[in-house]
Write a protein that holds these residues in place. Structure first.
Motif, PDB file in Angstrom:
ATOM      1  N   ARG A 131       3.710   0.220   2.571  1.00  0.00           N
ATOM      2  CA  ARG A 131       3.468  -0.712   3.674  1.00  0.00           C
ATOM      3  C   ARG A 131       3.189  -2.086   3.086  1.00  0.00           C
ATOM      4  N   ASP A 140       0.848  -1.190   0.000  1.00  0.00           N
ATOM      5  CA  ASP A 140       0.000   0.000   0.000  1.00  0.00           C
ATOM      6  C   ASP A 140       0.884   1.241   0.000  1.00  0.00           C
ATOM      7  N   ARG A 164      -3.263   7.435   2.474  1.00  0.00           N
ATOM      8  CA  ARG A 164      -3.130   6.153   1.755  1.00  0.00           C
ATOM      9  C   ARG A 164      -3.671   6.368   0.342  1.00  0.00           C
ATOM     10  N   LEU A 174      -5.461   5.534  -2.963  1.00  0.00           N
ATOM     11  CA  LEU A 174      -6.486   4.574  -3.361  1.00  0.00           C
ATOM     12  C   LEU A 174      -6.570   4.411  -4.872  1.00  0.00           C
ATOM     13  N   GLY A 231     -10.120   9.447   7.271  1.00  0.00           N
ATOM     14  CA  GLY A 231     -11.297   9.226   6.424  1.00  0.00           C
ATOM     15  C   GLY A 231     -11.672  10.398   5.554  1.00  0.00           C
ATOM     16  N   GLN A 232     -10.735  11.323   5.353  1.00  0.00           N
ATOM     17  CA  GLN A 232     -10.994  12.403   4.388  1.00  0.00           C
ATOM     18  C   GLN A 232     -10.416  11.974   3.041  1.00  0.00           C
ATOM     19  N   LEU A 233     -11.260  11.937   2.051  1.00  0.00           N
ATOM     20  CA  LEU A 233     -10.903  11.420   0.734  1.00  0.00           C
ATOM     21  C   LEU A 233     -10.644  12.579  -0.217  1.00  0.00           C
ATOM     22  N   PHE A 234      -9.588  12.477  -1.032  1.00  0.00           N
ATOM     23  CA  PHE A 234      -9.441  13.437  -2.127  1.00  0.00           C
ATOM     24  C   PHE A 234      -9.595  12.693  -3.444  1.00  0.00           C
ATOM     25  N   VAL A 235     -10.229  13.363  -4.398  1.00  0.00           N
ATOM     26  CA  VAL A 235     -10.373  12.866  -5.757  1.00  0.00           C
ATOM     27  C   VAL A 235      -9.883  13.974  -6.690  1.00  0.00           C
ATOM     28  N   ARG A 236      -9.026  13.616  -7.622  1.00  0.00           N
ATOM     29  CA  ARG A 236      -8.475  14.631  -8.527  1.00  0.00           C
ATOM     30  C   ARG A 236      -9.455  14.898  -9.657  1.00  0.00           C
ATOM     31  N   THR A 254      -2.848   6.578 -11.473  1.00  0.00           N
ATOM     32  CA  THR A 254      -2.948   6.594 -12.929  1.00  0.00           C
ATOM     33  C   THR A 254      -1.947   5.606 -13.534  1.00  0.00           C
ATOM     34  N   VAL A 299      -6.904   8.724   0.829  1.00  0.00           N
ATOM     35  CA  VAL A 299      -7.682   8.956   2.045  1.00  0.00           C
ATOM     36  C   VAL A 299      -6.732   9.128   3.231  1.00  0.00           C
ATOM     37  N   THR A 300      -7.062  10.054   4.099  1.00  0.00           N
ATOM     38  CA  THR A 300      -6.218  10.251   5.284  1.00  0.00           C
ATOM     39  C   THR A 300      -6.407   9.079   6.238  1.00  0.00           C
ATOM     40  N   VAL A 301      -5.329   8.715   6.896  1.00  0.00           N
ATOM     41  CA  VAL A 301      -5.348   7.603   7.847  1.00  0.00           C
ATOM     42  C   VAL A 301      -4.710   8.072   9.152  1.00  0.00           C
ATOM     43  N   TRP A 311      -4.530   9.688  -7.965  1.00  0.00           N
ATOM     44  CA  TRP A 311      -5.677  10.522  -8.275  1.00  0.00           C
ATOM     45  C   TRP A 311      -6.743  10.432  -7.188  1.00  0.00           C
TER      46      TRP A 311
END
Lengths: 357, 72, 369
Positions: A274, A209, A230, A232, A326-331, A235, A244-246, A241
């Motif tokens: 990891r 990961d 982490r 997810l 649990g904060q997700l980013f999407v490009r 490309t 998520v924060t861990v 792209w």
């Protein structure tokens, strides 16, 4: 020390490529736009007018073209001195690796121009170089992938014998390619040497990961903030792209201790892998600046670019204690529209006023 | 509704459960034993208790492997 | 939801390193005139890839079968979504247009409004014949299928060679050794490199078109692509009101008898002559620029599908530059969770629950990772 701690600042930012391999500059600027307090004046600095981030709607107040880093210290300082006649910059946030080196080398000249930076010294930058990561990683209990420095074609041939395909070929500053065949390895070797020169690095591939940390240190090399992420989604070129924060307090502590041991100042991105089977963490790379996904740090409750600007000005910033997992980013993308004659004006006059567009 | 999406904060792994899995997960975390859970499934889905118990145990084994029993 | 709202279902909304026409279409609808009466519904085929990418661009996201892999199931799913609603379908990628063109009658019978081209137009357009009748030159080259790409390196020809896909992405091979890697980089599941030709020195020009039946042009907008990524995706462009381009476009559309949205590919060489290099079904990925420059072709498409009269074209802004900027959107992980477990997500919590994927009847517990 800043005598007017609450005044609005003028912050210049580099690293504004914003296409399929985006630099960190747009994310840094967005974090500053969303920070509390007086509105900052944001200035985009770029050596290429084609970097799309320059024109992002509502982001930058002005844009200037400056020489590419390859032109060296004197050209860099002269360009900033020229800019100062029109716009007084308070803080410069270098968002590309070479820009960090330039700022470290010219900090006195920049200070004479009234420009504050938060960057490590040249020795610290060298101490986190890819070629010396393995012993550094082991001091804090991280593993490191086997890495060999390549100084010749002969070394490349030896690497093909010693490493199991696929493995990574890397430039010592940037660029990494996964090579799966001998032919591909030789072709990439030629390309990397042509673009970056020696030395190159051959590095074994570690599966697992991808975990990256954005960290920020103050001038006393104390950890002020850290946001682990982490990946997810990746490309075809290996760029994240989605992520998520861990919550990884132990890894943050160890990474913090590692960077403190080399007297780090300013932001950095710690790239790790990891292994889920063994739960071992492999240290892959330490980038000496904010990463492209920096915007997520603000969403996670730690606006690290804002903190970096405060620290650059000598203002105190209390260390962030919590990170929101649990904060997700999407490009995604945003399209900005500007009359082309303004782009042409930027290339001729090397300056463009964007405020109010 | 029983939570069907689980996120592990310490590593970022994400899991989805179908409706049945979500129900089993919740009941087990609330203290029910596999046999009682299986009886409930057998009644609601019209399957044999033996088949239901096999499904429940197989599911719980997966949940343990992924370390999901502590998730909310 | 207002009974008068129009739902616009858009497939293929992707961002990351390949922003799609679907994404640009969704954004131009939500920001353009008449946005208040529209609900943009992203039709994704996976929660974990295009589904989550569509969340920032659409009002709602629903996971449905892929139009390319399961076209019949897609039609069935869209039939359910369209029931009782004014529903317009816009395929947001060339692959989806190609897959759905043969199902245009089935879609119409399902109550889905659209302007899809005919199967013949998307699969067997007589490229050479169209160019000849339209009075345009085409670069000397050869059509390709996946098998012949590999043999291309063995044939004597001049270099460099331009490899071009059906949707106008291209790469230049300077040596035979470069061809396999370039062809792989350009390939997509629905189409490979389709033509290899000699280079023509000049400016690429892309023309977005919207046609009524039999090639009747209802809307046109031209732009010069400027910056492309390594996979051919477009990152900047500038509009052009070149009258020669527009005239050539009308001739091509008339000969090709095109229906619906499309993208024409032209080159204006250094001597000023125009060359024709192909037609792609569907709007181009810069369609948001067309709207910003005064040609809201996506909005026009929706209106025409609903039976509105064709709009008179307004002034087209020449020299408007589009800069496409990668931007991260932050959201809680529960957004992905909702997409993955319920097959749908809505930004409007008042209407959460109105659109759902098929219910889960599985008796067996399952963990999907």
């Amino acid at each position: 020390m800043d005598s007017l701690p609450n005044r609005s600042l003028t912050v210049a930012i580099t690293g504004l490529a914003a296409s399929d391999n985006p630099g960190p500059g747009v994310a840094v600027a967005r974090c500053l736009r969303e920070a509390r307090g007086p509105r900052q004046t944001l200035v985009g600095l770029s050596f290429d007018h084609r970097f799309t981030g320059l024109y992002a709607t509502g982001l930058f107040d002005e844009a200037f073209l400056i020489p590419a880093p390859a032109y060296g210290d004197r050209s860099f300082v002269q360009a900033l001195a020229d800019i100062r006649r029109q716009t007084a910059i308070d803080v410069l946030v270098p968002a590309l690796d070479p820009d960090v080196g330039l700022c470290a080398a010219t900090r006195r000249s920049l200070a004479a121009l009234g420009i504050h930076t938060l960057v490590p010294d040249a020795a610290a930058i060298r101490r986190r170089a890819k070629s010396v990561l393995t012993p550094l990683a082991e001091t804090v209990g991280f593993s490191a992938p086997r890495t060999v420095t390549l100084l010749s074609q002969t070394a490349m041939t030896a690497a093909l014998r010693d490493f199991t395909l696929p493995f990574f070929l890397k430039g010592s500053f940037a660029d990494a390619r996964l090579v799966s065949t001998a032919e591909q390895a030789h072709a990439e070797f030629e390309r990397l040497v042509g673009q970056w020169g020696f030395p190159l690095l051959a590095q074994e591939r570690v599966l697992g990961d991808e975990l990256n940390l954005t960290v920020l240190f103050n001038r006393k090399s104390e950890l002020v903030g850290a946001v682990p992420m982490r990946k997810l989604g990746v490309t075809d070129r290996g760029k994240g792209w989605a992520g998520v924060t861990v919550r990884l307090p132990d890894v943050v502590e160890r990474a913090g201790a590692l960077l403190r041991s080399i007297d780090w100042v300013g932001p950095a991105e710690v790239e790790m892998i990891r292994d889920p089977a063994s739960n071992r963490f492999y240290l892959i790379e330490i980038n000496p600046r904010f990463p492209a996904w920096t915007y997520l740090t603000a969403a996670a409750g730690q606006n690290l670019p804002w903190a970096a600007v405060q620290l650059a000005m000598g203002r105190e910033v209390r260390p962030f204690r919590e990170v929101r997992p649990g904060q997700l980013f999407v490009r995604s993308v945003e399209d900005a529209f500007i009359p082309f004659d303004q782009v042409e004006a930027l290339t001729s006059s090397r300056h463009l006023v964007l405020r109010g567009r | 509704m029983d939570p069907r999406f689980l996120f592990k904060e310490d590593c970022g792994d994400v899991f989805t459960l179908n409706l049945t899995g979500a129900l089993v997960h919740r009941l087990y975390r609330e203290g029910a034993v596999p046999e009682d859970i299986a009886q409930r499934l057998a009644r609601s889905h019209g399957i044999s208790p033996g088949q239901a118990l096999g499904d429940v145990l197989a599911f719980l084994a997966q949940v343990r492997i992924h370390g999901l029993l502590a998730e909310s | 939801m207002s009974a008068k709202a129009t739902w616009v279902g858009i497939t293929g909304i992707t961002a990351a390193d390949e922003p799609s026409a679907g994404l640009a279409a969704a954004q131009s609808l939500k920001r353009g005139p008449g946005a208040a009466g529209l609900r943009v519904l992203a039709l994704a085929d996976s929660a974990f890839s295009d589904g989550i990418q569509a969340v920032p661009a659409a009002d709602e996201v629903v996971v449905v079968p892929s139009p390319q892999r399961e076209p019949e199931a897609f039609v069935a799913a869209v039939r359910e979504l369209a029931r009782g609603r004014r529903f317009v379908l816009l395929p947001g990628s060339p692959g989806d247009m190609v897959a759905l063109a043969p199902r245009r009658d089935a879609l119409s019978q399902a109550g889905v409004r659209h302007m899809l081209p005919s199967p013949r137009q998307v699969s067997s357009l007589p490229f050479l014949g169209v160019a000849r009748v339209a009075g345009l030159r085409i670069p000397r080259g050869t059509g390709l299928d996946p098998a012949s790409v590999g043999r291309l390196a063995l044939r004597p020809q001049s270099w460099p060679l331009v490899l071009r896909t059906t949707d106008g992405r291209l790469a230049s091979a300077a040596t035979p050794a470069e061809i396999p890697a370039l062809a792989q980089a350009l390939a997509r599941p629905w189409g490979m490199v389709t033509r290899a030709h000699e280079p023509v020195l000049g400016s690429e020009i892309s023309v977005a078109v919207l046609c009524g039946g039999h090639g009747r042009p209802l809307g046109m907008a031209a732009a010069i692509p400027l910056q492309r990524g390594g996979n051919g995706a477009l990152w900047s462009a500038v509009t052009t009101a070149d009258p020669g381009v527009l005239a050539a476009t009308r001739r091509i559309l008339d000969v090709a008898r095109w229906t619906g949205p499309g993208e024409l590919h032209l080159i204006r060489d250094e001597a000023g002559a125009l060359w024709f290099t192909g037609v792609t079904p569907g709007f181009p990925s810069w369609i948001s620029l067309a709207a910003a420059a005064g040609r809201p072709l996506v909005r026009q498409y929706v209106g025409l599908c609903l039976g509105a009269a064709s709009l008179l074209p307004g002034a087209y802004r020449d020299g408007l530059f589009m800069s496409r900027v990668a931007m991260d959107i932050a959201m809680p992980i529960t957004t992905l969770g909702q997409l993955a477990t319920e097959g749908a997500f809505s930004h409007d919590t008042r209407h959460a629950g109105t659109l759902r994927a098929a219910p889960d009847h599985a008796a067996r517990a399952r963990v999907a990772h």
